[in-house]
Write an enzyme that holds these catalytic residues in place. Structure first.
Site, PDB file in Angstrom:
ATOM      1  N   GLU A 107       0.826  -1.208   0.000  1.00  0.00           N
ATOM      2  CA  GLU A 107       0.000   0.000   0.000  1.00  0.00           C
ATOM      3  C   GLU A 107       0.862   1.260   0.000  1.00  0.00           C
ATOM      4  O   GLU A 107       0.490   2.278  -0.597  1.00  0.00           O
ATOM      5  CB  GLU A 107      -0.949  -0.027   1.199  1.00  0.00           C
ATOM      6  CG  GLU A 107      -2.037  -1.081   1.033  1.00  0.00           C
ATOM      7  CD  GLU A 107      -2.938  -1.208   2.243  1.00  0.00           C
ATOM      8  OE1 GLU A 107      -4.163  -1.051   2.079  1.00  0.00           O
ATOM      9  OE2 GLU A 107      -2.421  -1.467   3.352  1.00  0.00           O
ATOM     10  N   GLU A 127      -3.901  -9.408   3.985  1.00  0.00           N
ATOM     11  CA  GLU A 127      -4.625  -8.996   5.191  1.00  0.00           C
ATOM     12  C   GLU A 127      -5.793  -9.907   5.553  1.00  0.00           C
ATOM     13  O   GLU A 127      -6.031 -10.178   6.736  1.00  0.00           O
ATOM     14  CB  GLU A 127      -5.132  -7.550   5.036  1.00  0.00           C
ATOM     15  CG  GLU A 127      -4.068  -6.482   5.180  1.00  0.00           C
ATOM     16  CD  GLU A 127      -3.367  -6.149   3.875  1.00  0.00           C
ATOM     17  OE1 GLU A 127      -2.669  -5.129   3.825  1.00  0.00           O
ATOM     18  OE2 GLU A 127      -3.525  -6.911   2.886  1.00  0.00           O
TER      19      GLU A 127
END
Length: 242
Positions: A107, A127
């Protein structure tokens, strides 16, 4: 700074994440140091190159800290806030990636304007396997970069991309054994342009569709009154006469 090693050059800054003992996991100390760096670059705009150390970009958020975070921590948006600030810096940001760029590391790379990598990179968003979401930008930035079908596969299945896959889907624009050198070469090309024109182009590029063409006209009006516009165009005309 202890989580970042910063090198300053005339028209660029190189920030290396230096927590190799935890594979450059992004903790709050690193986040705070990125905030401090952003403050400097907002006051004195320069190109930013972000890289890792010892063959790793960033393996993700610090799971030890993440394990203890609760609802109010999520609502603070610890990582999403700094990644948004990095993405909105006045001048372009380049991520030079080696090894792992996973979770928050991916990210962080997505927040950059450009990504270059080595043939050794591994990129992904694991995640959901940890019981959480990729909530620091990947849920919306990733589909803009690699397309919706691939983004869903990465986000929903935990797929980790190889270097060739990352290149094929556009996560990185090139592969090079020395990504920092490749980032500098790209920064050199940007630095040859007029800084004001680059800054305005980046800001206008990020505007919603409804703002165009009005914001384009306003930004162009600023460029039309700059000394650089007259000097650079005159230099172009002079070269044409030779």
């Amino acid at each position: 700074m202890s989580a970042l090693t910063i090198e300053y050059q005339s028209e660029r800054v190189i920030a290396a994440m230096t927590r190799p003992e935890v594979r450059n996991a992004i903790d709050e100390e690193m986040v705070n140091e990125f905030h401090a760096l952003c403050g400097e670059l907002e006051r004195e705009p320069r190109i930013l190159i972000i890289t890792g150390s010892e063959g790793i970009f960033a393996s993700g958020a610090d799971i030890g800290q993440l394990r203890e975070r609760r609802r109010d921590d999520a609502l603070r948006g610890v990582n999403s806030t700094i990644f948004r600030r990095l993405a909105q810096l006045p001048m372009p940001v380049i991520a030079a990636i080696d090894g792992y760029a996973l979770g928050g590391g991916a990210e962080l790379a997505l927040a950059a304007d450009f990504r270059v990598g080595t043939p050794r990179i591994k990129v992904g968003q694991p995640e959901t396997g940890l019981g959480i979401m990729a909530a620091a930008g990947a849920l919306w930035r990733l589909k803009e970069v690699v397309g919706e079908p691939m983004a869903k596969e990465i986000l929903f299945t935990g797929r980790i991309l190889t270097a060739d896959e990352a290149l094929a889907c556009g996560f990185v624009s090139s592969l090079d054994e020395d990504p920092v050198a490749a980032a500098h070469a790209l920064a050199d090309r940007i630095a040859k342009q007029d800084p004001l024109a680059v800054r305005l182009s980046k800001q206008v590029f990020a505007m919603p569709t409804s703002a165009h063409p009005y914001v384009d006209n306003i930004a162009q009006a600023i460029c039309f009154e700059s000394d650089a516009k007259f000097d650079r165009m005159q230099a172009f005309l002079d070269r044409k006469k030779k």
